[in-house]
Design an enzyme around this catalytic site. Structure first.
Site, mmCIF file in Angstrom:
data_model
loop_
_atom_site.group_PDB
_atom_site.id
_atom_site.type_symbol
_atom_site.label_atom_id
_atom_site.label_comp_id
_atom_site.label_asym_id
_atom_site.label_seq_id
_atom_site.Cartn_x
_atom_site.Cartn_y
_atom_site.Cartn_z
ATOM 1 N N ASP A 1 -11.325 -11.611 10.227
ATOM 2 C CA ASP A 1 -10.239 -11.843 9.287
ATOM 3 C C ASP A 1 -8.941 -12.032 10.064
ATOM 4 O OD1 ASP A 1 -9.150 -11.906 6.770
ATOM 5 O OD2 ASP A 1 -9.160 -9.747 6.459
ATOM 6 N N ASP B 1 2.238 1.975 3.354
ATOM 7 C CA ASP B 1 3.168 1.020 3.981
ATOM 8 C C ASP B 1 4.606 1.434 3.727
ATOM 9 O OD1 ASP B 1 0.936 -0.636 4.262
ATOM 10 O OD2 ASP B 1 1.452 -1.876 2.530
ATOM 11 N N GLU C 1 -10.559 -6.757 -4.842
ATOM 12 C CA GLU C 1 -10.436 -7.813 -3.829
ATOM 13 C C GLU C 1 -11.727 -7.887 -3.026
ATOM 14 O OE1 GLU C 1 -6.693 -7.751 -1.673
ATOM 15 O OE2 GLU C 1 -7.727 -8.462 0.106
ATOM 16 N N ASP D 1 -0.991 -12.357 2.212
ATOM 17 C CA ASP D 1 -1.636 -11.318 3.020
ATOM 18 C C ASP D 1 -1.891 -11.945 4.388
ATOM 19 O OD1 ASP D 1 -2.888 -9.153 3.998
ATOM 20 O OD2 ASP D 1 -4.538 -9.116 2.569
ATOM 21 N N GLU E 1 -9.000 -13.536 -1.872
ATOM 22 C CA GLU E 1 -8.326 -13.811 -0.592
ATOM 23 C C GLU E 1 -9.049 -14.933 0.142
ATOM 24 O OE1 GLU E 1 -6.696 -10.598 1.563
ATOM 25 O OE2 GLU E 1 -7.066 -11.506 3.517
ATOM 26 N N ASP F 1 -4.596 -13.579 -2.624
ATOM 27 C CA ASP F 1 -4.050 -13.271 -1.304
ATOM 28 C C ASP F 1 -4.187 -14.557 -0.501
ATOM 29 O OD1 ASP F 1 -3.460 -10.671 -1.911
ATOM 30 O OD2 ASP F 1 -4.751 -9.781 -0.384
ATOM 31 N N HIS G 1 0.892 -1.173 0.000
ATOM 32 C CA HIS G 1 0.000 0.000 0.000
ATOM 33 C C HIS G 1 0.922 1.213 0.000
ATOM 34 C CE1 HIS G 1 -2.421 -2.986 2.319
ATOM 35 N NE2 HIS G 1 -3.476 -2.398 1.791
ATOM 36 N N ASP H 1 -6.205 -13.569 9.017
ATOM 37 C CA ASP H 1 -5.015 -13.457 8.151
ATOM 38 C C ASP H 1 -3.869 -14.345 8.612
ATOM 39 O OD1 ASP H 1 -5.926 -11.542 6.277
ATOM 40 O OD2 ASP H 1 -5.464 -9.885 7.619
HETATM 41 C C1 XUL Z 1 -7.765 -6.462 4.148
HETATM 42 C C2 XUL Z 1 -6.913 -6.878 3.024
HETATM 43 C C3 XUL Z 1 -6.002 -5.842 2.467
HETATM 44 C C4 XUL Z 1 -5.876 -5.911 0.990
HETATM 45 C C5 XUL Z 1 -5.106 -4.776 0.384
HETATM 46 O O1 XUL Z 1 -8.610 -7.447 4.595
HETATM 47 O O2 XUL Z 1 -6.941 -8.003 2.627
HETATM 48 O O3 XUL Z 1 -4.766 -5.979 3.088
HETATM 49 O O4 XUL Z 1 -5.260 -7.096 0.581
HETATM 50 O O5 XUL Z 1 -5.609 -3.551 0.724
HETATM 51 CO CO CO Z 2 -5.950 -8.951 1.097
#
Ligand code: XUL
Ligand code: CO
Length: 435
Positions: free
Chosen positions: A304, A101, A229, A336, A265, A293, A98, A306
């Site tokens: 989420d 980031d 996404e 991600d 994702e 992702d 991003h 992750d």
């Molecule tokens: C949030 C997510 C983000 C996107 C990019 O859930 O997945 O990190 O991948 O903005």
């Molecule tokens: Co993502």
């Protein structure tokens, strides 16, 4: 200065017990005519890997990353150094980022853009030195309080303009870094209550923002693939980009479908009540499977998480869809994913990536074998064989009417169905994974 206290990670094969070695990811191993590296196109996520320090709603960060120190520019450069050292040591060929980031915001938009110019010059140098490439860039239009009511879907036109300016710059930086894709994740593009929301205007505006991005990319010669996404909820209660099918109908309504593919994702799919494979499959059959992702959620939690992917079963079915898609083309597999709050040592980052990369490498190998042997395919083909001749072929060719179907049904009303054999197919899949 070295940030990571380990040497380059090597492939040692499936019997290795070394936590800092690949057991399945052997980047030059050929699978279905391509190297694993070409199939998987792994990418490091700048945000979770370099920026995150484990803070959550209930507590501060637990990791104390040595590169996240100093004034804006030196901290950003240290992050670049750490990131390229990490990717080089793990043989990760791509990164994703991003805008916010790679460097923090300055005191106003103009200064922020200057900071982005400085840090992207530095990243470019490192890319040239190492050969590491940019899979995708994106704009963080969700973190800052200005985006409280959304970015492209904000009720405040000044915010729409600011988001447009931010995305314009992020596309320019992505182009400068040779990014192969550009992602839109609508972090605040959704709503909390319909009592204060004009969904029609918000969706029209969001589509217009995407159209402006497409026009601008054309204008400056950015040829990367645009990706959306999907995510059903979090941070807003109802996100507009709920899942692949919802996004597709939105894109088609606004004649934007030719310009966008999906960045699927795993944990977003499960939040939508779908499997990861479902989302990949629906994207694939609609020719919009763009990138992935790769992470996994915790099925006991409704948010989420992750997590780094370690589930071979899901990775196999994901890679099966990727193979059937003819590969990921410009896309790749971005992690991600973030280490758990309790895993705060630098080494944990490497162990987590190795786990994720090995999981998808193993998934690729199993999926390739399933595909080559047509282990599932023949069953599916046969299951629909009633459409290969007779009335079925007429239906498939859309060559009948209700009267003809009624006549056929009157003469064939003693229907005989066959078993779907789900348990048999699950057993076959397991046998391929065990091999
Ligand atoms: C949030 C997510 C983000 C996107 C990019 O859930 O997945 O990190 O991948 O903005
Ligand atoms: Co993502």
């Amino acid at each position: 200065m070295e940030y990571f206290n380990f040497k380059k990670i090597n492939y040692e094969g499936k019997n290795s017990t070394n936590p800092l070695a690949f057991k399945h990811y052997n980047e030059n191993e050929i699978v279905l005519g391509k190297s694993m590296k070409e199939h998987l196109r792994f990418a490091m996520s700048w945000w979770h890997t370099l920026c995150a320090e484990g803070a959550d709603q209930f507590g501060v960060g637990t990791a104390d990353r040595p590169w996240n120190k100093g004034d804006i520019i030196s901290a950003a450069k240290a992050k670049v150094d750490a990131g390229f050292e990490f990717m080089s040591k793990l043989s990760i060929p791509y990164f994703c980022f991003h805008d916010r980031d790679i460097i923090a915001e300055g005191k106003n938009l103009a200064e922020t853009n200057e900071l982005l110019d400085i840090i992207s010059d530095y990243i470019l140098e490192k890319m040239q030195e190492t050969g590491i490439k940019c899979l995708w860039g994106t704009a963080n239009c969700f973190n800052h309080k200005r985006y409280v009511h959304g970015a492209g879907t904000s009720c405040n036109a000044d915010v729409f303009a600011y988001a447009a300016a931010q995305i314009k710059k992020a596309i320019e930086i992505t182009k400068k870094l040779g990014g192969e894709n550009y992602v839109f994740w609508g972090g605040r593009e959704g709503y909390e209550t319909l009592l204060n929301t004009n969904t029609e205007l918000e969706l029209d505006n969001f589509a217009y923002l995407l159209k402006l991005a497409v026009d601008y990319a054309k204008k400056i010669g950015f040829t990367g693939q645009f990706l959306i996404e999907p995510k059903p909820k979090e941070p807003t209660k109802h996100q507009y980009d709920f899942d692949t099918q919802t996004v597709l109908s939105f894109l088609r309504k606004y004649n934007l479908d030719a310009y966008f593919k999906m960045n699927i994702e795993a944990n977003h799919a499960t939040l939508a009540g779908h499997t990861f494979q479902h989302e990949l499959n629906l994207a694939r059959i609609n020719n919009v499977l763009g990138s992935i992702d790769a992470n996994q959620g915790d099925m006991l939690l409704g948010w989420d998480t992750d997590q780094f992917p370690t589930n071979v079963y899901d990775a196999t079915l994901a890679m099966y869809e990727v193979i059937k898609n003819g590969g990921l083309h410009k896309g790749g597999l971005n992690f991600d994913s973030k280490v758990r709050r309790g895993s705060f040592e630098e080494e944990d980052l490497a162990i987590a990536y190795i786990a994720g990369m090995d999981t998808f490498a193993k998934g690729l190998k199993v999926a390739a074998k399933l595909y080559e042997d047509k282990a599932l395919e023949l069953f599916v083909e046969n299951r629909y064989s009633s459409y290969n001749s007779g009335i079925g072929l007429e239906i498939k060719n859309q060559n009948v009417d209700f009267e003809a179907l009624e006549q056929y049904a009157l003469a064939h009303d003693q229907i005989k169905n066959e078993s779907g054999k789900q348990e048999l197919l699950e057993t076959i899949l397991n046998q391929y994974i065990y091999k």
